[in-house]
Design a protein around this motif. Structure first.
Motif, PDB file in Angstrom:
ATOM      1  N   UNK A 143       0.830  -1.212   0.000  1.00  0.00           N
ATOM      2  CA  UNK A 143       0.000   0.000   0.000  1.00  0.00           C
ATOM      3  C   UNK A 143       0.859   1.254   0.000  1.00  0.00           C
ATOM      4  N   UNK A 144       1.928   1.253   0.806  1.00  0.00           N
ATOM      5  CA  UNK A 144       2.825   2.409   0.833  1.00  0.00           C
ATOM      6  C   UNK A 144       3.508   2.599  -0.515  1.00  0.00           C
ATOM      7  N   UNK A 145       3.887   1.479  -1.151  1.00  0.00           N
ATOM      8  CA  UNK A 145       4.539   1.579  -2.463  1.00  0.00           C
ATOM      9  C   UNK A 145       3.592   2.176  -3.492  1.00  0.00           C
ATOM     10  N   UNK A 146       2.329   1.779  -3.457  1.00  0.00           N
ATOM     11  CA  UNK A 146       1.348   2.342  -4.386  1.00  0.00           C
ATOM     12  C   UNK A 146       1.184   3.836  -4.171  1.00  0.00           C
ATOM     13  N   UNK A 147       1.121   4.234  -2.898  1.00  0.00           N
ATOM     14  CA  UNK A 147       0.974   5.660  -2.616  1.00  0.00           C
ATOM     15  C   UNK A 147       2.204   6.446  -3.082  1.00  0.00           C
ATOM     16  N   UNK A 148       3.377   5.833  -2.951  1.00  0.00           N
ATOM     17  CA  UNK A 148       4.610   6.516  -3.333  1.00  0.00           C
ATOM     18  C   UNK A 148       4.672   6.783  -4.833  1.00  0.00           C
ATOM     19  N   UNK A 149       4.265   5.793  -5.613  1.00  0.00           N
ATOM     20  CA  UNK A 149       4.395   5.947  -7.066  1.00  0.00           C
ATOM     21  C   UNK A 149       3.154   6.575  -7.694  1.00  0.00           C
ATOM     22  N   UNK A 150       2.089   6.734  -6.928  1.00  0.00           N
ATOM     23  CA  UNK A 150       0.884   7.328  -7.490  1.00  0.00           C
ATOM     24  C   UNK A 150       1.173   8.763  -7.933  1.00  0.00           C
ATOM     25  N   UNK A 151       0.955   9.029  -9.188  1.00  0.00           N
ATOM     26  CA  UNK A 151       1.197  10.351  -9.743  1.00  0.00           C
ATOM     27  C   UNK A 151       2.607  10.581 -10.220  1.00  0.00           C
ATOM     28  N   UNK A 152       3.510   9.601 -10.003  1.00  0.00           N
ATOM     29  CA  UNK A 152       4.897   9.744 -10.453  1.00  0.00           C
ATOM     30  C   UNK A 152       5.010   9.304 -11.896  1.00  0.00           C
ATOM     31  N   UNK A 153       5.699  10.076 -12.693  1.00  0.00           N
ATOM     32  CA  UNK A 153       5.925   9.694 -14.090  1.00  0.00           C
ATOM     33  C   UNK A 153       7.060   8.673 -14.150  1.00  0.00           C
ATOM     34  N   UNK A 154       6.855   7.605 -14.899  1.00  0.00           N
ATOM     35  CA  UNK A 154       7.830   6.529 -14.949  1.00  0.00           C
ATOM     36  C   UNK A 154       8.851   6.772 -16.062  1.00  0.00           C
ATOM     37  N   UNK A 155       9.619   7.867 -15.938  1.00  0.00           N
ATOM     38  CA  UNK A 155      10.654   8.127 -16.928  1.00  0.00           C
ATOM     39  C   UNK A 155      12.037   7.775 -16.392  1.00  0.00           C
ATOM     40  N   UNK A 156      12.093   7.200 -15.173  1.00  0.00           N
ATOM     41  CA  UNK A 156      13.354   6.760 -14.598  1.00  0.00           C
ATOM     42  C   UNK A 156      13.198   5.300 -14.193  1.00  0.00           C
ATOM     43  N   UNK A 157      13.471   4.368 -15.092  1.00  0.00           N
ATOM     44  CA  UNK A 157      13.291   2.956 -14.756  1.00  0.00           C
ATOM     45  C   UNK A 157      14.264   2.514 -13.667  1.00  0.00           C
TER      46      UNK A 157
END
Length: 381
Positions: A143-157
């Motif tokens: 759940x914390x991981x989902x909140x962390x990446x929510x709204x983050x653009x995945x341009x840094x793999x």
């Protein structure tokens, strides 16, 4: 309803939504909604293009959710980007999605847990078992991981090490009987090995091939587990073993040893023995020493105790086991095996029964229960 088809299509659909601009949490919710709709609609009206259908429905679900929150997205732009119905591109996006989930904003352990849940299709319980933590703890981590990446653009793999850890855990879970992902993990690791010249990628591929070569002999026709020493080595896949050994030798020659290469070396020594009695346990102990130095893992020390017991006798194995935390899963099973080899059948039977109560799956529980019953029957004679 073809659940295997839905599972195989999920990572690709999720990757496409992310590439189109959806944040990860919203994309995952949209894909889950589409899967629920597929379960409802497909039995009566199966689509000609399942992947295209899922993409369209998932994207529409994402758009619906986004329109309800105008502050986060501009409605007009998203409507223009909506994909048209029809055949989708025949591209494999799964490996890319593995890298996307290993985002720098996440800790490695959180990235692995999130990827196993979102891409691998594993349940929170299965992931918790792989990490040796309570299910509630793993649920909070995801759940914390989902909140962390929510709204983050995945341009840094993310990095290769995290992706390798995910693939390794998915491969291991592929043997659980609940989810069959081992072949998929091998396929993706082959792709990664072709794209990246890295000895640990090669080491992981070799490890997978060497373990997969024994798959047909790991269970009996009735589904019961067959220990390594009792497996029919004539049924092992020689082609996979040869390929795994060749890949491993090339990786080791580069003198950049990592944990997957060390594990593969142990698997290769098992594969090289024509019979269980011919296994080179002394070399295996040496490789476990290397592996313990690289990882400081309690599971490695547990497995090393078994190898020491084979190389130097059961009492030496029990001495090595004494240094391992006895709360570790399968500790009781290892202790039972070593006590049986040492001739203490009463203690071994008790420990087998104790291990059965803690077994992570039904097949292992049944195997350990039979071991306890076998020893108790011997004692009564």
């Amino acid at each position: 309803m073809n659940e295997a088809l839905l599972r195989s299509l999920t990572p690709s659909v999720l990757a496409i939504l992310v590439r189109r601009g959806a944040d990860f949490a919203a994309a995952e919710d949209a894909v889950q909604d589409a899967l629920v709709e597929a379960v409802r609609v497909w039995p009566a009206d199966p689509p000609r293009d399942p992947k295209g259908w899922l993409i369209t429905v998932a994207w529409n679900r994402f758009l619906d959710a986004t329109r309800a929150d105008a502050a986060r997205r501009r409605r007009e732009d998203l409507v223009d980007d909506e994909p048209a119905p029809g055949p989708a591109r025949a591209l494999d996006d799964t490996l890319q999605l593995y890298f996307l989930c290993a985002h720098p904003s996440l800790t490695p352990s959180s990235a692995v847990a999130l990827t196993l849940r979102a891409v691998g299709g594993l349940t929170t319980r299965q992931i918790a078992q792989a990490y040796l933590v309570p299910e509630a703890t793993m649920a909070q981590r995801i759940s914390r991981a989902k909140r962390t990446v929510s709204g983050v653009r995945f341009d840094q793999p993310g990095d290769v090490a995290t992706v390798l850890r995910v693939l390794y855990l998915v491969f291991n879970e592929g043997y659980s009987g609940d989810v069959d992902l081992a072949a998929e993990a091998i396929r993706l690791t082959r792709q990664l090995a072709a794209a990246i010249d890295h000895p640990e990628v090669a080491g992981l591929l070799a490890l997978m091939l060497l373990h997969h070569a024994r798959r047909a002999t790991r269970t009996a026709p009735d589904g019961s587990l067959v220990p390594l020493a009792e497996q029919d080595r004539g049924r092992w896949d020689i082609k996979s073993i040869a390929e795994g050994v060749e890949i491993l030798q090339a990786a080791l020659a580069r003198d950049r040893l990592g944990e997957f290469q060390a594990q593969a070396a142990i698997a290769a020594l098992h594969a090289d023995a024509l019979t269980a009695e011919e296994t080179d346990w002394v070399q295996i102990v040496e490789w476990y020493d290397e592996l313990a130095r690289l990882t400081d893992s309690p599971v490695v020390r547990l497995n090393r105790a078994v190898a020491v017991g084979e190389a130097d006798g059961p009492r030496a194995g029990l001495a090595a086991l004494a240094a391992v935390d006895d709360s570790l899963p399968r500790h009781a099973a290892v202790a039972a095996y070593l006590h049986e080899r040492d001739g203490d059948l009463a203690t071994a039977a008790r420990l087998y029964a104790e291990a059965a109560q803690k077994a992570p799956n039904l097949a292992e529980r049944d195997h350990l229960t039979r071991q306890a019953a076998r020893l108790n029957a011997r004692r009564r004679r």
